[in-house]
Design an enzyme around this catalytic site. Sequence first.
Site, PDB file in Angstrom:
ATOM      1  N   THR A  54       0.945  -0.955   0.113  1.00  0.00           N
ATOM      2  CA  THR A  54      -0.118  -0.041  -0.086  1.00  0.00           C
ATOM      3  C   THR A  54       0.965   1.444  -0.077  1.00  0.00           C
ATOM      4  OG1 THR A  54       0.068  -0.112   2.613  1.00  0.00           O
ATOM      5  CG2 THR A  54      -2.053  -1.380   0.678  1.00  0.00           C
ATOM      6  N   THR A  56       0.879   4.467   1.087  1.00  0.00           N
ATOM      7  CA  THR A  56       2.375   4.936   2.597  1.00  0.00           C
ATOM      8  C   THR A  56       3.638   4.011   3.254  1.00  0.00           C
ATOM      9  OG1 THR A  56       0.646   6.625   3.133  1.00  0.00           O
ATOM     10  CG2 THR A  56       1.791   6.171   5.169  1.00  0.00           C
ATOM     11  N   CYS A  57       2.465   3.082   3.016  1.00  0.00           N
ATOM     12  CA  CYS A  57       3.537   1.902   3.740  1.00  0.00           C
ATOM     13  C   CYS A  57       4.857   1.109   2.970  1.00  0.00           C
ATOM     14  CB  CYS A  57       2.540   0.969   3.896  1.00  0.00           C
ATOM     15  SG  CYS A  57       1.291   0.713   4.587  1.00  0.00           S
ATOM     16  N   SER A  58       4.908   1.655   2.158  1.00  0.00           N
ATOM     17  CA  SER A  58       5.804   1.309   1.067  1.00  0.00           C
ATOM     18  C   SER A  58       6.718   2.410   0.196  1.00  0.00           C
ATOM     19  CB  SER A  58       5.103   0.532  -0.718  1.00  0.00           C
ATOM     20  OG  SER A  58       4.502  -0.459  -0.428  1.00  0.00           O
ATOM     21  N   LEU A  62       8.163   1.790   5.574  1.00  0.00           N
ATOM     22  CA  LEU A  62       8.580   0.777   5.531  1.00  0.00           C
ATOM     23  C   LEU A  62      10.128   1.404   5.017  1.00  0.00           C
ATOM     24  CD1 LEU A  62      10.073  -2.062   6.174  1.00  0.00           C
ATOM     25  CD2 LEU A  62       8.900  -2.254   3.966  1.00  0.00           C
TER      26      LEU A  62
END
Length: 253
Positions: A54, A56-58, A62
């Site tokens: 997703t 923001t996560c990527s 992270l």
Amino acid sequence: MCKRARHAPTDPRRPVGPPVQFRYRSGNEWKEIGSDALFKGRTVAVFSLPGAFTPTCSSTHLPRFNELAPTFKENGVDEVVCIAVNDPFVMEEWAKSRECDNVFMLPDGNGAFTEQMGMLVDKSDLNFGKRSWRYSMLVRDGVVEKMFVEPEEPGDPFKVSDADTLLHYLNKNAHEPDQVALLTREGCPFCAKAKKLLDDAGVTYAEVPLPHSIRTRALGAIAKAQTVPQMFVNGELVGDSDAVEAWLKQRRS
């Protein structure tokens, strides 16, 4: 608006909960680890997010934890762990495709750990099913010392669970690693010299090879220079291979 599950309190200074067994993939093999083995007798920085791949996560969550993981370890953290309610195959593929060599990517496929942390949220409106709310926490010897939980707002808020906030809680004076980038071209001996200097000094850097078709324009626009290598540190131009050597000497002094 999504609401978090309330099966467990979110106040700090509490045990992470009853033991949970995690199954994950590493090197194309099945492995297992229990929450007791993960947390007891250790200091662990954890961040949890809605899902692999997703935006923001990527793009942010992270990569920044991965970048700061060595600094966390310099400040007493044994391991940095990313937990997401995804299946092991998805987490394994996400790990392969992203900057996460310094992070233990741990799938909570059934959401058992996330639910007992009070962080399970229903995202059926997005066709995601049940996922984790975004948060980070510091766990010492199986006890949650501090949690940074995103506010219950529409969408996917990302305001407090970032790596920098957790690191500065751990040590407000922690020295963050320099962000170093090196503009290069293939076959350039001066570029090779600069890379060897940085490698020998243990400096992590991003190499940006410039293709011949755009090299002159890119160098002029970015570094106001005509030759490579050109090194940047924290957004500031340092210069060519001689400047790299001088910067390293100053860094050691």
